[in-house]
Design a protein around this motif. Sequence first.
Motif, PDB file in Angstrom:
ATOM      1  N   CYS A  81       0.854  -1.191   0.000  1.00  0.00           N
ATOM      2  CA  CYS A  81       0.000   0.000   0.000  1.00  0.00           C
ATOM      3  C   CYS A  81       0.888   1.239   0.000  1.00  0.00           C
ATOM      4  CB  CYS A  81      -0.919   0.010   1.222  1.00  0.00           C
ATOM      5  SG  CYS A  81      -2.006   1.460   1.294  1.00  0.00           S
ATOM      6  N   LEU A  82       0.690   2.102  -0.978  1.00  0.00           N
ATOM      7  CA  LEU A  82       1.434   3.359  -1.049  1.00  0.00           C
ATOM      8  C   LEU A  82       0.610   4.452  -0.387  1.00  0.00           C
ATOM      9  CD1 LEU A  82       2.845   3.204  -4.696  1.00  0.00           C
ATOM     10  CD2 LEU A  82       3.870   2.385  -2.564  1.00  0.00           C
ATOM     11  N   GLU A  83       1.232   5.182   0.541  1.00  0.00           N
ATOM     12  CA  GLU A  83       0.530   6.215   1.304  1.00  0.00           C
ATOM     13  C   GLU A  83       0.908   7.593   0.781  1.00  0.00           C
ATOM     14  OE1 GLU A  83       0.995   5.722   5.470  1.00  0.00           O
ATOM     15  OE2 GLU A  83       0.038   3.747   5.475  1.00  0.00           O
ATOM     16  N   ILE A  84      -0.123   8.392   0.497  1.00  0.00           N
ATOM     17  CA  ILE A  84       0.061   9.726  -0.084  1.00  0.00           C
ATOM     18  C   ILE A  84      -0.692  10.709   0.783  1.00  0.00           C
ATOM     19  CG2 ILE A  84      -0.305  11.142  -2.138  1.00  0.00           C
ATOM     20  CD1 ILE A  84      -0.474   8.408  -3.674  1.00  0.00           C
ATOM     21  N   THR A  85      -0.035  11.808   1.183  1.00  0.00           N
ATOM     22  CA  THR A  85      -0.700  12.783   2.062  1.00  0.00           C
ATOM     23  C   THR A  85      -1.819  13.496   1.321  1.00  0.00           C
ATOM     24  OG1 THR A  85       0.838  14.547   1.488  1.00  0.00           O
ATOM     25  CG2 THR A  85       1.421  13.161   3.368  1.00  0.00           C
ATOM     26  N   GLU A  86      -2.799  13.933   2.097  1.00  0.00           N
ATOM     27  CA  GLU A  86      -3.949  14.621   1.514  1.00  0.00           C
ATOM     28  C   GLU A  86      -3.517  15.884   0.778  1.00  0.00           C
ATOM     29  OE1 GLU A  86      -8.242  16.524   2.948  1.00  0.00           O
ATOM     30  OE2 GLU A  86      -6.804  15.801   4.420  1.00  0.00           O
ATOM     31  N   SER A  87      -2.592  16.650   1.363  1.00  0.00           N
ATOM     32  CA  SER A  87      -2.145  17.889   0.706  1.00  0.00           C
ATOM     33  C   SER A  87      -1.438  17.588  -0.600  1.00  0.00           C
ATOM     34  CB  SER A  87      -1.208  18.656   1.642  1.00  0.00           C
ATOM     35  OG  SER A  87      -0.081  17.864   1.982  1.00  0.00           O
ATOM     36  N   LEU A  88      -0.736  16.441  -0.658  1.00  0.00           N
ATOM     37  CA  LEU A  88      -0.030  16.070  -1.881  1.00  0.00           C
ATOM     38  C   LEU A  88      -1.017  15.789  -3.015  1.00  0.00           C
ATOM     39  CD1 LEU A  88       2.397  15.190  -3.507  1.00  0.00           C
ATOM     40  CD2 LEU A  88       2.357  12.997  -2.326  1.00  0.00           C
ATOM     41  N   THR A 131      -1.531   9.520 -12.099  1.00  0.00           N
ATOM     42  CA  THR A 131      -0.551   8.638 -11.464  1.00  0.00           C
ATOM     43  C   THR A 131      -1.235   7.562 -10.628  1.00  0.00           C
ATOM     44  OG1 THR A 131       1.065  10.421 -11.375  1.00  0.00           O
ATOM     45  CG2 THR A 131       1.460   8.531  -9.962  1.00  0.00           C
ATOM     46  N   LEU A 132      -2.274   7.942  -9.876  1.00  0.00           N
ATOM     47  CA  LEU A 132      -2.967   6.970  -9.040  1.00  0.00           C
ATOM     48  C   LEU A 132      -3.654   5.911  -9.889  1.00  0.00           C
ATOM     49  CD1 LEU A 132      -4.491   9.242  -6.228  1.00  0.00           C
ATOM     50  CD2 LEU A 132      -2.376   7.918  -6.205  1.00  0.00           C
ATOM     51  N   ALA A 133      -4.200   6.331 -11.024  1.00  0.00           N
ATOM     52  CA  ALA A 133      -4.834   5.359 -11.928  1.00  0.00           C
ATOM     53  C   ALA A 133      -3.800   4.369 -12.451  1.00  0.00           C
ATOM     54  CB  ALA A 133      -5.518   6.081 -13.082  1.00  0.00           C
ATOM     55  N   ALA A 134      -2.597   4.870 -12.775  1.00  0.00           N
ATOM     56  CA  ALA A 134      -1.538   3.981 -13.267  1.00  0.00           C
ATOM     57  C   ALA A 134      -1.095   3.015 -12.174  1.00  0.00           C
ATOM     58  CB  ALA A 134      -0.353   4.806 -13.759  1.00  0.00           C
ATOM     59  N   LEU A 135      -1.047   3.496 -10.927  1.00  0.00           N
ATOM     60  CA  LEU A 135      -0.655   2.633  -9.816  1.00  0.00           C
ATOM     61  C   LEU A 135      -1.708   1.548  -9.559  1.00  0.00           C
ATOM     62  CD1 LEU A 135       0.769   5.310  -7.331  1.00  0.00           C
ATOM     63  CD2 LEU A 135       2.087   3.544  -8.530  1.00  0.00           C
ATOM     64  N   LYS A 136      -2.977   1.896  -9.738  1.00  0.00           N
ATOM     65  CA  LYS A 136      -4.024   0.887  -9.563  1.00  0.00           C
ATOM     66  C   LYS A 136      -3.922  -0.198 -10.623  1.00  0.00           C
ATOM     67  CE  LYS A 136      -6.551   0.577  -6.907  1.00  0.00           C
ATOM     68  NZ  LYS A 136      -6.396  -0.095  -5.581  1.00  0.00           N
ATOM     69  N   GLU A 137      -3.486   0.165 -11.818  1.00  0.00           N
ATOM     70  CA  GLU A 137      -3.263  -0.841 -12.849  1.00  0.00           C
ATOM     71  C   GLU A 137      -2.141  -1.799 -12.455  1.00  0.00           C
ATOM     72  OE1 GLU A 137      -2.665   0.865 -16.669  1.00  0.00           O
ATOM     73  OE2 GLU A 137      -4.593   1.897 -16.710  1.00  0.00           O
ATOM     74  N   VAL A 138      -1.150  -1.259 -11.736  1.00  0.00           N
ATOM     75  CA  VAL A 138      -0.076  -2.120 -11.229  1.00  0.00           C
ATOM     76  C   VAL A 138      -0.633  -3.080 -10.179  1.00  0.00           C
ATOM     77  CG1 VAL A 138       2.096  -2.125  -9.942  1.00  0.00           C
ATOM     78  CG2 VAL A 138       1.694  -0.416 -11.726  1.00  0.00           C
ATOM     79  N   GLY A 139      -1.684  -2.649  -9.478  1.00  0.00           N
ATOM     80  CA  GLY A 139      -2.328  -3.507  -8.496  1.00  0.00           C
ATOM     81  C   GLY A 139      -2.094  -3.133  -7.063  1.00  0.00           C
ATOM     82  N   VAL A 140      -1.287  -2.078  -6.791  1.00  0.00           N
ATOM     83  CA  VAL A 140      -1.012  -1.706  -5.402  1.00  0.00           C
ATOM     84  C   VAL A 140      -2.218  -1.018  -4.787  1.00  0.00           C
ATOM     85  CG1 VAL A 140       1.468  -1.483  -5.785  1.00  0.00           C
ATOM     86  CG2 VAL A 140      -0.008   0.508  -6.096  1.00  0.00           C
ATOM     87  N   GLN A 141      -2.267  -1.054  -3.471  1.00  0.00           N
ATOM     88  CA  GLN A 141      -3.300  -0.311  -2.755  1.00  0.00           C
ATOM     89  C   GLN A 141      -2.860   1.142  -2.587  1.00  0.00           C
ATOM     90  OE1 GLN A 141      -5.044  -2.227   0.763  1.00  0.00           O
ATOM     91  NE2 GLN A 141      -3.794  -4.050   0.304  1.00  0.00           N
ATOM     92  N   ILE A 142      -3.834   2.036  -2.415  1.00  0.00           N
ATOM     93  CA  ILE A 142      -3.557   3.467  -2.233  1.00  0.00           C
ATOM     94  C   ILE A 142      -4.259   3.933  -0.960  1.00  0.00           C
ATOM     95  CG2 ILE A 142      -3.752   5.788  -3.187  1.00  0.00           C
ATOM     96  CD1 ILE A 142      -1.944   4.017  -4.829  1.00  0.00           C
ATOM     97  N   LEU A 199     -11.172   9.412  -7.244  1.00  0.00           N
ATOM     98  CA  LEU A 199      -9.805   8.953  -7.054  1.00  0.00           C
ATOM     99  C   LEU A 199      -9.800   7.475  -6.665  1.00  0.00           C
ATOM    100  CD1 LEU A 199      -8.306  11.936  -5.025  1.00  0.00           C
ATOM    101  CD2 LEU A 199      -7.884  11.384  -7.423  1.00  0.00           C
ATOM    102  N   PRO A 200      -8.894   6.689  -7.245  1.00  0.00           N
ATOM    103  CA  PRO A 200      -8.819   5.249  -6.942  1.00  0.00           C
ATOM    104  C   PRO A 200      -8.128   4.993  -5.609  1.00  0.00           C
ATOM    105  CG  PRO A 200      -7.118   5.822  -8.523  1.00  0.00           C
ATOM    106  CD  PRO A 200      -7.921   7.081  -8.290  1.00  0.00           C
ATOM    107  N   VAL A 201      -8.823   5.298  -4.528  1.00  0.00           N
ATOM    108  CA  VAL A 201      -8.256   5.204  -3.185  1.00  0.00           C
ATOM    109  C   VAL A 201      -8.886   4.024  -2.460  1.00  0.00           C
ATOM    110  CG1 VAL A 201      -8.065   6.385  -0.966  1.00  0.00           C
ATOM    111  CG2 VAL A 201      -7.796   7.665  -3.086  1.00  0.00           C
ATOM    112  N   ASP A 202      -8.065   3.317  -1.643  1.00  0.00           N
ATOM    113  CA  ASP A 202      -8.561   2.156  -0.894  1.00  0.00           C
ATOM    114  C   ASP A 202      -8.779   2.458   0.582  1.00  0.00           C
ATOM    115  OD1 ASP A 202      -8.206  -0.050  -3.021  1.00  0.00           O
ATOM    116  OD2 ASP A 202      -6.243   0.918  -2.981  1.00  0.00           O
TER     117      ASP A 202
END
Length: 618
Positions: free
Chosen positions: A475-482, A493-504, A522-525
């Motif tokens: 799971c990759l963690e991204i701050t709200e402000s980011l 970028t988040l859509a591309a990461l979801k294609e890789v299969g990682v959690q967000i 946003l593709p957030v888990d």
Amino acid sequence: MARSLDVVVTSVATRLMAVEAANAVAVIQPILADLVEHFHVDVSFLRSNDHDLKASILVAEWPVRPVVPDPDPLKVIYFADADPVFAISEHGKKPQVFRPEPATGEYQQTIEGGGGVPHSSMAAAPLVSGDVTTGVLGFVKFGDREWSSAELNALEAIGSLFAQVQARIKAEDQLRYLAEHDDLTGVYNRRALVAHLEDRLAAGRPGPVAVLFLDLDRLKAVNDYLGHTAGDEFIRVSAQRLREETASADCLIARLGGDEFVVVPRTACSAAEAEVLADRLHAALSERVAVDGEMLARTVSVGVAVGDPGRHSVSDLLRRADQAVLEAKDTGGNAVRVFTENMAMRTALRNDVELHLQSVIESDALVLHYLPEVDMRTGEVLAAEALVRWQHPTRGLLFPDSFIGVAESINLAGELGRWVLRRACTEFSDWRARGVGPDAVLRVNVSPVQLVADGFADRVAEILDEFGLSGDSVCLEITESLVVQDIDAARVTLAALKEVGVQIAIDDFGTGYSVLSHLKSLPVDTLKIDRSFVRDLGSSAGDLAIVRAIIALAEAFGLGLVAEGVETVAAAQTLAAHRCYRAQGYLLSVPLEGMAMERLLAQGHIELPFSTAEPLPR
């Protein structure tokens, strides 16, 4: 006589060669004394013309008057008010002889300021440089004196020599001025500032010596909007305001370049007194300035430092003032900060980090600790968040706050983030290979630089593939402000990461609710509730209202939820009572070294120091 006059002129020429701006009067007075003796007169004087002031200014005289009134009526004589003797020296080109009428005594009054000896006479030789009369060399005889043409020719030659000396001194003064002053503002430059401080900080001089370092905030916006000419005008006006505000305080003002000024009170000044002056200058420079038809305002950051003569060097004092102004900048600018020893320690740490961080990353000298994520109902260990640490050889274990900001400022954040992701995946895959934590999730923080970098998702996929990790185990963690800094880039970028299969996961959620309007797209888990809302749960009704809203939001969108910073039993029980069961925090576990985290994952759970079945605290 002719030969004697030639010798006199040659002697004057030889002796004037030694004249410099600093010793002019000391060298010229003996020459005037010799000329008085040679020409058998009573008084000699040298004056220079200030054509901007339209006045004649006394340079040297012989004999020197034993008592000089204050103000000296002979020091500055304006041409408009002068008698004919001095008036003619404004533009005269040839030697003149004057014999005022005995009855008037006008000339005698000019020389001595009162009645006196009649029948005085004067010879005046103008100092001519090109087409400009730059001064006058005068000789007074109490009583009449005839001047031969040969003597007048000698006076003309001597006047020419003095004119050359005046031109040389003026050129030296101009060069000295240019060497010591800033050409844009006219205030002193760094060279003059350092020379002044070296003198003030010499052993035995009075102290303390105060330095005020002023840095205009965000002047680049003026340059970008109106151009550098407007920016230069803004700086000129700022310098003029500093002159006006320090006129009564007797201060040296210097510009270090760009938008930086230094103000040094010329007398001993304590830190408290300097801070009062800094507040005044801060207010003056924050007022609006008219530039190119625009009313512009910039704030200013001010750093104050004091040093003791014989104890502190110029570099010590300027460095302290610079550290203080950086402290003001780091807190948003528009502030006055006085140097403290804590600032020095923070600056030393920052410099240490900046100098060595690159080599530390390259030499693989960083370490990872892991913060467990726990189910507060069962104590089951669900995930491990990778946290980077630096085992410094002299400063001990450094936490991210000590070096992440520096990494971002020197463009190493991306490289540091790649190191963390790769090292975390290396250790996590080793644990998996040994059958440890097969269902656990590895959490890794992503920096702003990584999120906007081209090909970031591809690099994540390559690392996962290299270590045989499935996307759902990371799971990759991204701050709200980011996320909201550049929502369009983040979405791609988040859509591309979801294609890789990682959690967000969105970290520090709730600090501004700024991502709410975009959350559904946003593709957030997972949402991670910021620790600032968790710390006082059980005693803060406001924090509880925010947490309940975030819980409801996560349930509405079908998102996972993790609470950060659980440190009290009251907070844990309150979260569990409102259906937030996953949490991190020191109440559950401190960050663990890799081997300890592996053991905890192998164990599978922790002993909870509370029961979620207990009634909620009131």
